[in-house]
Design an enzyme around this catalytic site. Structure first.
Site, PDB file in Angstrom:
ATOM      1  N   GLU A  70     -16.768  27.958 -10.401  1.00  8.16           N
ATOM      2  CA  GLU A  70     -16.812  27.143  -9.196  1.00  8.16           C
ATOM      3  C   GLU A  70     -16.549  25.676  -9.489  1.00  8.16           C
ATOM      4  O   GLU A  70     -16.069  24.939  -8.642  1.00  8.16           O
ATOM      5  CB  GLU A  70     -18.196  27.319  -8.530  1.00  8.16           C
ATOM      6  CG  GLU A  70     -18.281  26.686  -7.159  1.00  8.16           C
ATOM      7  CD  GLU A  70     -19.644  26.897  -6.505  1.00  8.16           C
ATOM      8  OE1 GLU A  70     -20.346  27.855  -6.871  1.00  8.16           O
ATOM      9  OE2 GLU A  70     -19.983  26.088  -5.637  1.00  8.16           O
ATOM     10  N   ILE A 113     -21.486  31.792  -0.090  1.00 12.20           N
ATOM     11  CA  ILE A 113     -22.378  31.703  -1.245  1.00 12.20           C
ATOM     12  C   ILE A 113     -23.799  31.498  -0.744  1.00 12.20           C
ATOM     13  O   ILE A 113     -24.075  30.519  -0.041  1.00 12.20           O
ATOM     14  CB  ILE A 113     -21.987  30.513  -2.147  1.00 12.20           C
ATOM     15  CG1 ILE A 113     -20.533  30.649  -2.592  1.00 12.20           C
ATOM     16  CG2 ILE A 113     -22.925  30.417  -3.349  1.00 12.20           C
ATOM     17  CD1 ILE A 113     -19.990  29.404  -3.258  1.00 12.20           C
ATOM     18  N   GLY A 114     -24.685  32.406  -1.097  1.00 11.31           N
ATOM     19  CA  GLY A 114     -26.082  32.289  -0.659  1.00 11.31           C
ATOM     20  C   GLY A 114     -26.962  31.779  -1.776  1.00 11.31           C
ATOM     21  O   GLY A 114     -27.792  32.522  -2.300  1.00 11.31           O
ATOM     22  N   SER A 130     -28.232  27.972  -1.903  1.00  8.06           N
ATOM     23  CA  SER A 130     -29.161  26.934  -1.436  1.00  8.06           C
ATOM     24  C   SER A 130     -30.153  27.458  -0.404  1.00  8.06           C
ATOM     25  O   SER A 130     -29.839  28.327   0.408  1.00  8.06           O
ATOM     26  CB  SER A 130     -28.378  25.777  -0.794  1.00  8.06           C
ATOM     27  OG  SER A 130     -27.554  25.170  -1.730  1.00  8.06           O
TER      28      SER A 130
END
Lengths: 377, 383
Positions: free
Chosen positions: B249, B130-131, B133
Site C-alpha cells: 500500500e 480496507i477495514g 481504522s
C-alpha cells in the site's frame, strides 16, 4: 586489488547486489584504514594524504572506468559510482573522483595513458593558435596543486573545441580552498605550446552546454550521496549514545522524526545518484546528472542541518568528525553547478517540451538502467 | 545505518512492452472522452472504466491465469499502474482490490474465497475496501476493538470501522478484527476477515470530506456472520498480514503521483519559455519526481522477490507524499491564478483546486506521516 568480475553484466544481472556489496566492503575497508580523523585533520591543514592516495592508487581505484584494453579495470559506471559514494562516505581528502573521471574521459577520447592524480577544470581554456594557449585564468580547479595534469576543454579562435590535457608546466597556481579546506585553486595559464598529444577531438558527451561540469556534477552527486549516508550514521549513533532526561535522545519522538526526514532525503538523493550512474554512456546522461546533482544538492543542506541539530554543540566542535562531512556537503552542493543551476536546466527542458512529453521522458530516464552499460563515456 | 535497499532496477522487456499497450489503451479512452485527466485520479470510482481496463487485460496482472489473472511480475503491474496514474485515469473502483486485497486472498485465503472472489476482481467487477481504522484505532492500529466470536461454521462480528473508503459501493471489505487477547506485544489476537457488504448485519453511514465528496464511511457490524471460508490466514495472525499489506500500500507510484496531472498542467501553463524562477522551481519538482520513480521501482523489485521492505516502503510514502503536497504550493506561486473547481476553460485552475482540496489526505491515508517516520526511525535503530 580491485578486480572486475569476468563478466560484469552477467554477474550483476544474476545477483544484483552481490558484486556491488563486495566492492563497497573492499572500498570501505581500504578507506577506513587510511582516512582516519588524523588524516582528515592533516588534510584540513593543507597536507596531501600521500599514504591514502598511494593505497587508493595501488588498489587501482583511479583506473576503475578505464577499459581493460587501455590498461584500466573496466568497471561499469554503477560500480565505479559506488566507489565514489564510498569515498564521499569517508570524506577521502584526495582527487579520486577527478582522477577517475579524468582518466576515463581522456582514455575514451583516445588519449595516451597518464599517471594520476588528474584534475578536471570546468572553465573554458582558449587557444591562441594551433596548439598555443592564450593567456588566461581558470578558477576553482580542484586539487590542481596535487595533480600532474588538468583536463579541460579548449576553444580555438575559430570556435572549434578540443579536449586538452594540460601538463603541470602550462600553468601557475594561486591557492584557494573550499569550505572543507579542499584545494580549489586558480590557474594562470601561460602561452606555452601544448605537445601534439595534448589536444584531442572533443568527445560527444562533452559537447553539451555544461562541458566537463556535467562530469564534475556527476562526481559531486555521488560523493554527496555517500557523505549523507555518513552524516546519518553519525547522527543515529550519537542519538543512541547521548543521554538526557535519563534516556538516549534518540528515544524522543522529536529526534526520531528529524532523523527519519534526513533518512528520506538521503535515500532520495542516493536513488537519484544511482540513476545517473545507470545512465552513463546513454542519451539520458545529461538529464540524469542534472536530476542527481539537483536532488543531492537540495538534500545535502537538509541532512547536514538535521545531523548537526541532533549532535548539539558537540557536532559544532573541531574535535568531532561531523564537520569533515558536513563542510564537504556544503562545498560540494555549490560546486559544478549548484542545485538551482541544474534545476533550471531541467525546468527549461521540460517546459520547452510540454507537459505531455514529461512522462515518457522520465520513463526513458529510469529505463537507462536497462540499457548498455559501457565503460566509454 | 542499516542498508536501505534502493538499488537501481532494470525493468524487464515484457514490462516495457506492456507499458506501450497500456498507454495506447489509455490514449483511446481519452480520445473517446471517457475520462477527463485533470479531473480524475486513482481515487475516482468509475466501474465502467475498471471493467474496460480489465477487459483489455490490465487488472489482476500479477494474479494466476487460473483465476482470470495474467501471471505477470509485480514490475509489470508497477508499470501498468504508473501509466494509469500518469494518464490521470479513474482507477478508484478496482484499485484496492487489485493492489492489496487480491494478493492477500491469494496468499492467505481459503480455496473457496479464492475461487469465489479473485476471478471477479480480475474481471474488474468486484471491488474492495480496507477495514483497518476504527474510532479509537487510527494510527494505533493494534487498538482494534471490533470483535468476532465463534459461531456455528464461522464467526459473529460486532463493532465499527471508520474512514472506510468506498464502503457504500464496494462488494467486500478486508477487515482486521479482534478474535483473542492482544498479548504483551499488543499484536496478537487479530484476524483478517472478508466482509460481504451485501450480507445482513452491516450498515454504512457516509462521511463527507471537506470538499463535499463522499468517499469515506462509517461501517457498523451487528451480529454480522462470516463463514470460516472467509477468514483470511490463520486466526490470530492478522497483524503480520496487515503489515505485509502495508508494504504494497505504501510503496507504489500512487504515493507520489496523486497530483501528477497538476504538474503537467503547470508545465503547460508556464509554456515553452519559462522565466528563471519558473524553470528552477519546475526543475526542482521534476528532480524530486525522478528520484521517487527510482525509489519506488526499487521497492517493486524487492516485492517481486518476496522481500517485505516495510522501512523502504515507509520512506517512499513519506518522501512521496511530501512531494505531492509540495506541488500545489509551488504551482500557486509560479502561476497566479484563483483556483476553482468549475473554472470551465482553465484546466490549470481546476487541477489546482482539485488538488488543494485533496492534499491534506495525502499525508494521512495509508499511515500518517508521523507513523511512517516512526517506522523509519525503528529501521534506523532508534527504537
Amino acid at each position: 586489488m580491485l578486480h572486475a568480475p569476468a563478466s560484469p553484466q552477467a554477474d550483476l544481472q544474476s545477483e544484483p547486489n552481490d558484486f556491488s556489496a563486495i566492492l563497497a566492503e573492499q572500498t570501505d575497508r581500504l578507506l577506513a584504514q587510511h582516512v582516519t580523523p588524523a588524516c582528515l585533520k592533516a588534510a584540513d591543514g593543507g597536507v596531501f594524504p600521500a599514504a591514502a592516495w598511494e593505497a587508493v592508487s595501488d588498489a587501482w581505484l583511479p583506473l576503475a572506468l578505464v577499459p581493460e584494453a587501455a590498461g584500466g579495470v573496466g568497471l561499469d559506471a554503477p560500480a565505479a559510482a559506488q566507489i565514489l559514494r564510498r569515498s564521499g562516505y569517508h570524506a577521502l581528502p584526495a582527487p579520486l573522483a577527478e582522477t577517475m573521471l579524468g582518466l576515463a574521459l581522456w582514455s575514451a577520447a583516445g588519449g595516451a595513458a597518464v599517471e594520476g592524480p588528474v584534475s578536471l577544470a570546468t572553465g573554458l581554456l582558449r587557444l591562441a593558435s594551433g596548439t598555443i594557449l592564450a593567456e588566461g585564468t581558470m578558477a576553482h580547479v580542484p586539487w590542481a596543486g596535487a595533480a600532474g595534469h588538468v583536463l579541460a576543454i579548449a576553444e580555438a579562435p575559430d570556435g572549434a573545441r578540443h579536449l586538452a590535457l594540460l601538463p603541470r608546466a602550462a600553468y601557475t597556481i594561486v591557492p584557494r580552498r573550499n569550505l572543507a579546506n579542499e584545494p580549489r585553486e586558480t590557474l594562470h595559464i601561460g602561452t606555452a605550446p601544448l605537445g601534439p598529444d595534448a589536444l584531442l577531438p572533443l568527445p560527444a558527451p562533452l559537447a553539451g552546454p555544461d562541458g566537463l561540469m556535467l562530469f564534475g556534477a556527476f562526481a559531486r552527486a555521488q560523493q554527496m550521496a555517500g557523505a549523507m549516508e555518513r552524516c546519518l550514521d553519525l547522527a543515529v549513533a550519537y542519538a543512541n549514545e547521548r543521554k538526557q532526561f535519563g534516556k538516549p535522545i534518540g528515544r524522543f519522538q522529536a529526534v526520531q522524526q528529524m532523523l527519519a526526514v534526513a533518512a528520506g532525503e538521503s535515500a532520495a538523493a542516493g536513488a537519484a545518484a544511482q540513476v545517473a550512474a545507470a545512465a552513463w554512456n546513454t542519451d539520458q546522461f545529461p538529464l540524469a546528472v542534472a536530476i542527481a546533482k539537483a536532488r543531492c544538492g537540495e538534500a545535502a543542506g537538509k541532512v547536514a542541518e538535521i545531523c548537526h541539530q541532533v549532535h548539539g554543540a558537540m557536532g559544532f566542535t573541531q574535535e568531532h568528525v561531523l564537520h569533515f562531512i558536513t563542510r564537504r556537503l556544503w562545498a560540494w552542493r555549490d560546486e559544478c553547478g549548484n542545485d538551482a543551476h541544474w534545476q533550471e536546466r531541467i525546468g527549461r527542458m521540460v517546459c520547452a517540451q510540454g507537459g505531455a512529453a514529461l512522462w515518457p521522458r522520465l520513463v526513458a530516464l529510469r529505463a537507462a538502467a536497462n540499457g548498455d552499460r559501457g565503460t566509454q563515456p | 545505518m542499516p542498508d536501505m535497499r534502493f538499488a537501481t532496477v532494470a525493468f524487464p522487456k515484457d514490462a516495457e512492452d506492456l507499458r506501450l499497450q497500456v498507454r495506447r489503451f489509455l490514449e483511446a479512452e481519452k480520445a473517446d472522452g471517457r475520462f477527463v485527466p485533470h479531473r480524475s485520479s486513482w481515487n475516482t470510482f468509475d466501474p465502467d472504466f475498471s471493467r474496460r481496463a480489465a477487459k483489455a487485460g490490465y487488472v489482476g496482472l500479477t494474479l494466476p491465469e487460473a483465476y482470470g489473472g495474467h501471471a505477470r511480475s509485480s514490475l509489470a503491474r508497477f508499470v501498468a499502474t504508473e501509466e494509469m496514474l500518469a494518464a490521470g485515469a479513474p482507477c478508484g473502483a478496482h484499485w484496492i482490490a487489485d493492489r492489496q486485497s487480491a494478493p492477500q486472498i491469494l496468499r492467505h485465503g481459503t480455496q473457496v474465497a479464492r475461487d469465489h472472489i479473485i476471478p471477479r476482481i480480475c474481471a474488474g467487477e468486484c471491488y474492495f475496501g480496507i477495514g483497518m481504522s476504527e474510532p479509537d484505532s487510527g494510527s494505533d492500529l493494534a487498538a482494534v476493538r471490533s470483535k468476532a466470536v465463534r459461531g456455528a461454521g464461522g464467526w459473529v462480528l460486532n463493532g465499527q470501522k471508520i474512514w472506510t473508503t468506498n464502503a457504500h459501493r464496494v462488494h467486500y471489505l478486508l477487515a482486521l478484527v479482534r478474535t483473542g487477547d492482544a498479548g504483551a506485544d499488543r499484536h496478537g489476537g487479530l484476524t483478517q476477515f472478508i466482509i460481504d457488504m451485501a450480507a445482513p448485519g452491516i450498515s454504512v453511514r457516509p462521511i463527507h470530506d471537506l470538499s463535499g465528496n463522499h468517499e469515506f464511511n462509517e461501517v457498523f457490524f451487528t451480529d454480522h456472520f462470516v463463514a470460516d471460508d472467509f477468514v483470511v490466514g490463520e486466526v490470530g495472525d492478522g497483524w503480520s498480514m496487515v503489515t505485509q499489506e502495508l508494504a504494497f500500500e505504501r510503496s507504489g507510484p500512487d504515493r507520489f503521483m496523486s497530483d501528477y496531472r497538476l504538474l503537467t498542467e503547470l508545465v503547460d501553463r508556464i509554456g515553452p519559455a519559462p522565466d528563471a524562477r519558473q524553470a528552477v522551481e519546475t526543475g526542482r519538482l521534476v528532480a524530486h519526481m525522478g528520484a521517487l520513480m527510482a525509489m519506488s521501482g526499487s521497492v517493486a523489485a524487492l516485492l517481486d522477490r518476496d522481500i517485505v521492505p516495510n522501512v523502504e516502503a515507509a520512506l517512499v510514502k513519506d518522501v512521496g507524499t511530501a512531494f505531492e503536497r509540495d506541488i500545489p504550493e509551488v504551482a500557486r506561486r509560479l502561476v497566479a491564478v484563483e483556483a476553482s473547481l468549475d473554472a470551465q476553460d482553465d484546466r490549470f485552475a481546476e487541477a489546482l483546486a482539485d488538488v488543494a482540496l485533496r492534499a491534506p489526505s495525502f499525508t494521512l491515508r495509508g499511515g500518517t506521516r508521523e507513523i511512517l517516520r516512526g517506522v523509519i526511525a525503528r529501521g534506523l535503530g532508534l527504537r
